[in-house]
Enzyme design. Structure first.
Site, PDB file in Angstrom:
ATOM      1  CB  SER A  58      -0.935   0.016   1.206  1.00  0.00           C
ATOM      2  OG  SER A  58      -0.204   0.019   2.414  1.00  0.00           O
ATOM      3  CD  GLN A  60       2.984   1.422   4.237  1.00  0.00           C
ATOM      4  OE1 GLN A  60       3.659   1.250   5.256  1.00  0.00           O
ATOM      5  NE2 GLN A  60       2.310   0.437   3.647  1.00  0.00           N
ATOM      6  CG  HIS A  62       5.109   4.689   8.589  1.00  0.00           C
ATOM      7  ND1 HIS A  62       4.146   3.708   8.584  1.00  0.00           N
ATOM      8  CD2 HIS A  62       6.015   4.325   7.654  1.00  0.00           C
ATOM      9  CE1 HIS A  62       4.465   2.783   7.689  1.00  0.00           C
ATOM     10  NE2 HIS A  62       5.599   3.144   7.112  1.00  0.00           N
ATOM     11  CE  LYS A  85       6.345   0.368  10.234  1.00  0.00           C
ATOM     12  NZ  LYS A  85       5.167  -0.341   9.743  1.00  0.00           N
ATOM     13  CD  GLU A  87       8.934   2.052   6.319  1.00  0.00           C
ATOM     14  OE1 GLU A  87       8.396   1.550   7.318  1.00  0.00           O
ATOM     15  OE2 GLU A  87       8.469   1.909   5.179  1.00  0.00           O
ATOM     16  CG  HIS A 235       6.940   4.807   2.042  1.00  0.00           C
ATOM     17  ND1 HIS A 235       6.652   5.592   3.152  1.00  0.00           N
ATOM     18  CD2 HIS A 235       6.896   3.528   2.481  1.00  0.00           C
ATOM     19  CE1 HIS A 235       6.466   4.815   4.201  1.00  0.00           C
ATOM     20  NE2 HIS A 235       6.593   3.555   3.816  1.00  0.00           N
ATOM     21  NE  ARG A 254      -2.457  -0.505   5.485  1.00  0.00           N
ATOM     22  CZ  ARG A 254      -2.652  -0.680   6.782  1.00  0.00           C
ATOM     23  NH1 ARG A 254      -3.582   0.021   7.411  1.00  0.00           N
ATOM     24  NH2 ARG A 254      -1.943  -1.559   7.438  1.00  0.00           N
ATOM     25  CE  LYS A 260      -3.620  -5.175   5.450  1.00  0.00           C
ATOM     26  NZ  LYS A 260      -2.264  -5.295   6.049  1.00  0.00           N
TER      27      LYS A 260
END
Length: 384
Positions: A58, A60, A62, A85, A87, A235, A254, A260
């Protein structure tokens, strides 16, 4: 790999959770790391993953720590913890992804050459964007102006009626099938046409065809290259095998390519709307002075304190040492065979094979020996 409660790591033989092992021996995390991070002495401040992506994940973003606390308090079902989050992804094979917003000049170009993209956004919003943005921003004021107009444009896409998205997506796909790489004029090519068609097969007529393909940077990585994604940056991972490391969190907001929950309101409000060329999103690995012996070592060190990742490669028949890292390390073997041991302790020797995972406590000096082919490992670690 780690101590996150959603998928906690366990010792192979005893099946004791890593969290419980750390709880009994806090020295494994180390006092400086335990004091610096909310994870304390019985959890790791990072979460380490290996992803093999065949179907796009997805689009998304954070939340940062401040927003994560608010989201978790208000909606713990969809936001299960209160941590941020950021990453990092390191490619093991050829990798494709979306990473951050395109430069506004490119987005403006797509609005003029892709009528289906333009049609899903209110025309007044489009015109305001086209006339208001500064194509070559030269100051923070210019950047702030562009962010304001980009946020409105993104909101226009994300709040478009589903029926409008589907009808324009169908027209877009039909036109790409007819026109190929020329579908977006000077701003399109065969690769972008192929990407759009592939994504549509996976998620037919999805909003991600607009908010992903035309708003976000399309990035490709070769094995060994990496990208860092800070909190609040949109991303998506499209294809390839990667090593991924992040702060220990499961919070995801998302946007597209997903069945979802999509939290459009919070997504529109939270993003940074920073724009940069795709090359600026890539990381450059550095040398690692605490690796010695016959080893090729590369350090991927993002601009956040929770984690860094060390890639180590040891040829067959060679030995190498990693000096004690003053914090916890999780190591995964990706290629070759060999052994790992605590330096000077023959009783600690363990075999290394692809898929084997090891935890190394703070301050522990380790020794690798290569056996069959080059032994390649990735180690996520944290120091205060």
């Amino acid at each position: 790999m780690g101590t996150h409660p959603s998928v906690p790591s366990k010792a192979k033989d005893s099946q004791v959770k890593l969290h419980d092992i750390l709880e009994k021996d806090p020295s494994l995390v180390g006092a400086p790391v335990a004091a610096k991070f909310d994870s304390g002495s019985d959890n790791l401040p990072f979460l380490f993953k290996v992803l093999s992506i065949e179907k796009v994940l997805s689009i998304q973003a954070h939340p940062d720590k401040t927003l994560a606390k608010i989201l978790h308090a208000n909606d713990p079902k969809n936001y299960p913890d209160d941590n941020h989050k950021p990453e990092m992804a390191v490619a093991l094979t050829k990798f494709e992804g979306f990473c951050g917003f395109r430069p506004v000049k490119e987005i403006k170009g797509f609005l003029s050459t892709v009528p289906e993209f333009r049609a899903v956004i209110p025309e007044e919003t489009v015109k305001t964007f086209e006339t208001g943005i500064i194509e070559n921003p030269a100051s923070e004021t210019d950047e702030a102006t562009n962010k304001k107009y980009l946020q409105k444009l993104f909101e226009g896409v994300m709040t478009a009626p589903d029926a409008l998205i589907k009808s324009q997506a169908a027209k877009l796909i039909a036109r790409i099938e007819k026109d190929g790489g020329s579908f977006a004029g000077a701003y399109g090519d065969d690769a972008l046409a192929d990407l759009t068609l592939r994504l549509n097969k996976q998620f037919p007529l999805d909003i991600g065809l607009f908010c992903g393909v035309f708003l976000l940077n399309y990035v490709t990585l070769s094995a060994g290259q990496a990208i860092f994604l800070k909190a609040k940056d949109p991303h998506a991972y499209i294809s390839g095998d990667i090593i991924e490391c992040m702060a220990a969190s499961d919070n995801v907001v998302r946007a597209g390519f997903t069945p979802k929950f999509k939290d459009v309101k919070n997504l529109v409000e939270m993003l940074t709307y920073e724009c940069a060329p795709v090359e600026e999103q890539k990381m450059k690995p550095a040398s690692f002075s605490r690796a010695s012996g016959d080893i090729t070592a590369y350090l991927y060190d993002p601009p956040i304190p929770e984690f860094a990742v060390l890639r180590s490669e040891i040829a067959a028949g060679k030995k190498a040492t990693i000096s004690g890292i003053e914090g916890p390390t999780v190591i995964v073997v990706t290629e070759g065979r060999g052994t790992i041991a605590i330096k000077g302790d023959d009783s600690s020797v363990l075999p290394c094979e692809p898929g084997f995972v090891f935890f190394v406590g703070a301050g522990t000096e380790i020794e690798y020996t290569g056996r069959d082919g080059s032994l390649v490992t990735y180690g996520a670690f944290c120091e205060a």
